[in-house]
Design a protein around this motif. Structure first.
Motif, short mmCIF file in Angstrom:
data_model
loop_
_atom_site.label_atom_id
_atom_site.label_comp_id
_atom_site.label_asym_id
_atom_site.label_seq_id
_atom_site.Cartn_x
_atom_site.Cartn_y
_atom_site.Cartn_z
N ARG A 96 11.98 103.97 -52.19
CA ARG A 96 11.86 104.71 -50.94
C ARG A 96 12.13 106.19 -51.14
NH1 ARG A 96 15.10 102.59 -46.05
NH2 ARG A 96 16.87 102.92 -47.46
N ALA A 97 11.50 107.02 -50.30
CA ALA A 97 11.70 108.46 -50.34
C ALA A 97 11.89 108.99 -48.93
CB ALA A 97 10.52 109.17 -50.99
N ILE A 98 12.76 110.00 -48.79
CA ILE A 98 12.93 110.74 -47.54
C ILE A 98 12.16 112.05 -47.67
CG2 ILE A 98 14.57 111.83 -45.97
CD1 ILE A 98 14.95 108.83 -46.15
N VAL A 99 11.35 112.39 -46.68
CA VAL A 99 10.57 113.63 -46.70
C VAL A 99 10.84 114.41 -45.41
CG1 VAL A 99 8.28 114.68 -46.79
CG2 VAL A 99 8.76 112.65 -48.16
N GLY A 100 11.24 115.68 -45.56
CA GLY A 100 11.45 116.55 -44.41
C GLY A 100 10.83 117.91 -44.66
N ARG A 101 10.83 118.75 -43.63
CA ARG A 101 10.23 120.08 -43.75
C ARG A 101 10.84 121.03 -42.76
NH1 ARG A 101 6.37 121.21 -39.77
NH2 ARG A 101 5.79 119.45 -38.46
N ASP A 102 10.62 122.34 -42.98
CA ASP A 102 10.95 123.33 -41.96
C ASP A 102 9.71 123.53 -41.08
OD1 ASP A 102 9.27 125.34 -43.04
OD2 ASP A 102 10.88 126.25 -44.21
N PRO A 103 9.77 124.38 -40.04
CA PRO A 103 8.67 124.43 -39.07
C PRO A 103 7.44 125.24 -39.48
CG PRO A 103 10.76 125.13 -38.08
CD PRO A 103 10.94 125.14 -39.54
N ARG A 104 7.38 125.76 -40.70
CA ARG A 104 6.21 126.56 -41.09
C ARG A 104 4.92 125.78 -40.86
NH1 ARG A 104 8.62 130.43 -45.03
NH2 ARG A 104 10.73 129.59 -45.21
N ALA A 105 3.89 126.50 -40.44
CA ALA A 105 2.59 125.87 -40.21
C ALA A 105 2.10 125.16 -41.46
CB ALA A 105 1.58 126.92 -39.75
N SER A 106 2.27 125.79 -42.62
CA SER A 106 1.80 125.19 -43.87
C SER A 106 2.56 123.93 -44.23
CB SER A 106 1.91 126.19 -45.02
OG SER A 106 3.26 126.61 -45.21
N GLY A 107 3.76 123.76 -43.69
CA GLY A 107 4.52 122.56 -43.96
C GLY A 107 3.86 121.31 -43.43
N GLU A 108 3.02 121.46 -42.43
CA GLU A 108 2.34 120.30 -41.86
C GLU A 108 1.40 119.66 -42.87
OE1 GLU A 108 0.56 121.95 -38.36
OE2 GLU A 108 2.51 122.43 -37.44
N PHE A 109 0.55 120.47 -43.51
CA PHE A 109 -0.37 119.86 -44.47
C PHE A 109 0.30 119.57 -45.81
CE2 PHE A 109 -1.42 124.40 -45.42
CZ PHE A 109 -1.33 124.40 -46.81
N LEU A 110 1.31 120.38 -46.18
CA LEU A 110 2.00 120.11 -47.45
C LEU A 110 2.83 118.84 -47.36
CD1 LEU A 110 3.13 123.73 -48.42
CD2 LEU A 110 1.36 122.34 -49.54
N SER A 111 3.46 118.62 -46.22
CA SER A 111 4.22 117.38 -46.03
C SER A 111 3.30 116.17 -46.06
CB SER A 111 4.97 117.44 -44.70
OG SER A 111 5.66 116.23 -44.46
N ALA A 112 2.14 116.31 -45.44
CA ALA A 112 1.17 115.21 -45.45
C ALA A 112 0.73 114.90 -46.88
CB ALA A 112 -0.04 115.57 -44.59
N ALA A 113 0.54 115.96 -47.69
CA ALA A 113 0.12 115.75 -49.07
C ALA A 113 1.22 115.07 -49.89
CB ALA A 113 -0.26 117.10 -49.71
N VAL A 114 2.47 115.48 -49.69
CA VAL A 114 3.59 114.85 -50.40
C VAL A 114 3.71 113.38 -50.01
CG1 VAL A 114 6.11 114.78 -50.52
CG2 VAL A 114 4.93 116.95 -50.82
N CYS A 115 3.63 113.11 -48.72
CA CYS A 115 3.71 111.72 -48.28
C CYS A 115 2.57 110.89 -48.87
CB CYS A 115 3.67 111.65 -46.75
SG CYS A 115 5.14 112.31 -45.93
N ALA A 116 1.37 111.47 -48.90
CA ALA A 116 0.23 110.76 -49.47
C ALA A 116 0.43 110.49 -50.96
CB ALA A 116 -1.04 111.58 -49.25
N GLY A 117 0.92 111.50 -51.69
CA GLY A 117 1.14 111.32 -53.13
C GLY A 117 2.16 110.24 -53.41
N LEU A 118 3.27 110.26 -52.68
CA LEU A 118 4.30 109.25 -52.89
C LEU A 118 3.79 107.85 -52.56
CD1 LEU A 118 7.33 111.17 -51.32
CD2 LEU A 118 7.06 110.61 -53.74
N ALA A 119 3.14 107.71 -51.41
CA ALA A 119 2.65 106.39 -51.00
C ALA A 119 1.58 105.88 -51.96
CB ALA A 119 2.10 106.47 -49.58
N SER A 120 0.74 106.78 -52.47
CA SER A 120 -0.30 106.35 -53.41
C SER A 120 0.28 105.84 -54.71
CB SER A 120 -1.26 107.51 -53.69
OG SER A 120 -0.67 108.48 -54.54
N ALA A 121 1.50 106.28 -55.02
CA ALA A 121 2.18 105.83 -56.23
C ALA A 121 3.03 104.59 -55.98
CB ALA A 121 3.05 106.95 -56.79
#
Length: 448
Positions: free
Chosen positions: A46-71
């Protein structure tokens, strides 16, 4: 070849340096290095993923979550929370790693990726290098039920705030406090934690829109908080940076209280309580000489490290120390946290204020700083700062001029493309003069 990771994760201009592709690849590498090397009861780490409110954090967080789940890693997305919250939750929720998307105090156009191990600690250099080396490698992709799942935890914020408040010994009842949240990740957590601890809270800089993080608010721009403290006749003010791992404060007169004075004040308190382990405070080379003199006068030992809270923490863990940090406001209270935590720091500083029943200006008065000047020289080749002979000679001449009444520190930033020139002297005029002369030399010699 330069390292992908800097002193605080991978950081750069979002969508140019720090891209969705990079975030996904790093997440896959982190999954293999940190999570996929053991057996798991349900078959999934399991992994915990969080972010600050930057606009770019929305797509970067999605990419991190996708990478982790794909693995094959199950992801718990905790949304917008401070960096220390992600560190705490990683250990508290028995996750195998944590990931924070933030560029901390940097402007909003930047972003970064920080990893934590299963205990909530930042990674050592060799582990980061293993993650970087894994990127681009071929790997066996899970399919079917073996892929990871992504869920959210809406109660994560309450778990973290409950933890913060539980560490405070004295109620903040009767204190009026201005809280500047930098329009960042503490915009909910910071005011809520102080209110639960008993304080009357006046909030500024707590309307994040994805664009305004750190802009004219927060720990890197504390004058607004200091002014509001006076304007609201508050007992004190506290200011966090974008990911809330820093805290800068203000007294009732609007005087800014930096990390050195906060650490010194907490060190004196913990020595009195008998909880300052080995009677030692761990600092970086950027801390003011005045802090060291004050600690020495109170029989508290100081140890210097390289700049970066991760290096402070490494020294603290090695020596079993409980308090350390940086002048910039990173304060590590390792009895309660695995990393710098701005809201935790604010709570403990204000708790001491409530306990002593004095003005904030009096509380911090024992820590007197020598006059200091700091210039960030931009547009230079920071990699050559340590080897340029003209720069080195200028530093030697400045040190000779100052003698025992001051010191010089010149160092490339680990997180930004610039060289920091810092001078301490017996007077502010002298510090400013020497610092400007050195900055001029650095710019002339190292300009890109």
């Amino acid at each position: 070849m330069s390292r992908l990771f800097g002193t605080d994760g991978v950081r750069g201009l979002a969508n140019r340096d720090v891209t969705a592709e990079l975030a996904l690849d790093l997440a896959v590498g982190a999954a293999h290095v940190l999570a996929l090397r053991g057996e798991f009861a349900d078959g999934h780490p399991r992994a915990i993923v969080g972010r600050d409110p930057r606009a770019s954090g929305e797509f970067l967080s999605a990419a991190v979550c996708a990478g982790l789940a794909s693995a094959g890693v199950d992801v718990i997305d905790v949304g917008v929370l401070p960096t220390p919250a992600v560190a705490y939750l990683t250990g508290e929720m028995n996750a195998d790693l944590g990931v924070m998307l933030s560029a901390s105090h940097n402007p909003m156009q930047d972003n970064g990726i920080k990893f934590f191990d299963r205990h909530g600690y930042k990674l050592e250099d060799d582990i980061e290098d293993q993650i970087a080396a894994y990127m681009g490698e071929s790997w066996q992709r899970p399919t079917g039920a073996d892929v990871g799942r992504i869920t959210t935890d809406l109660d994560a914020i309450n778990k973290y705030v409950d933890h913060l408040v539980s560490t405070v010994n004295y109620s903040l009842q009767g204190l009026r406090v201005v809280v500047d949240c930098a329009n960042g990740s503490a915009s909910t957590v910071g005011p809520e934690a102080l209110r639960r601890a008993g304080a009357e809270v006046i909030v500024i800089g707590a309307e994040p829109d994805g664009i305004n993080i750190n802009h004219e608010y927060g720990a890197t721009a504390p004058r607004r908080m200091a002014s509001a403290t006076v304007g609201h006749m508050a007992h004190a003010g506290v200011s966090f940076d974008g990911d809330a791992d820093r805290c800068i404060a203000s007294d009732e007169e609007g005087n800014v209280i930096d990390g050195d004075k906060i650490m010194g004040t907490l060190a004196l308190a913990h020595k009195e309580y008998g909880t300052l382990k080995n009677d030692t405070l761990v600092l970086t080379v950027m801390s003011n000489l005045g802090l060291k003199l004050a600690m020495n006068a109170n029989r508290i030992k100081t140890i210097n490290t390289a700049v970066g809270d991760r290096y402070v923490l490494e020294e603290m863990r090695k020596g079993g120390y409980s308090l350390g940090g940086e002048q910039s406001g990173h304060v590590l209270l390792t009895d309660y946290s695995t990393t710098g935590d701005g809201v935790l720091t604010a709570l403990h500083l204000l708790s001491r204020l409530a306990e002593k029943r004095v003005k904030m200006s009096e509380l911090v008065s024992e820590i007197q700083s020598l006059p200091q000047s700091l210039i960030n020289v931009k547009g230079v080749d920071k990699a050559s700062a340590a080897t340029n002979e003209v720069v080195a000679d200028a530093v030697k001449q400045a040190e000779k001029f100052l003698g025992d009444t001051g010191r010089v520190l010149l160092r490339p930033s680990g997180t930004e493309p610039l060289v920091r020139v810092m001078v301490e002297a017996s007077s502010q005029e002298q510090a400013d003069m020497v610092c400007q002369k050195l900055a001029d030399v650095v710019l002339a010699e190292l300009a890109l």
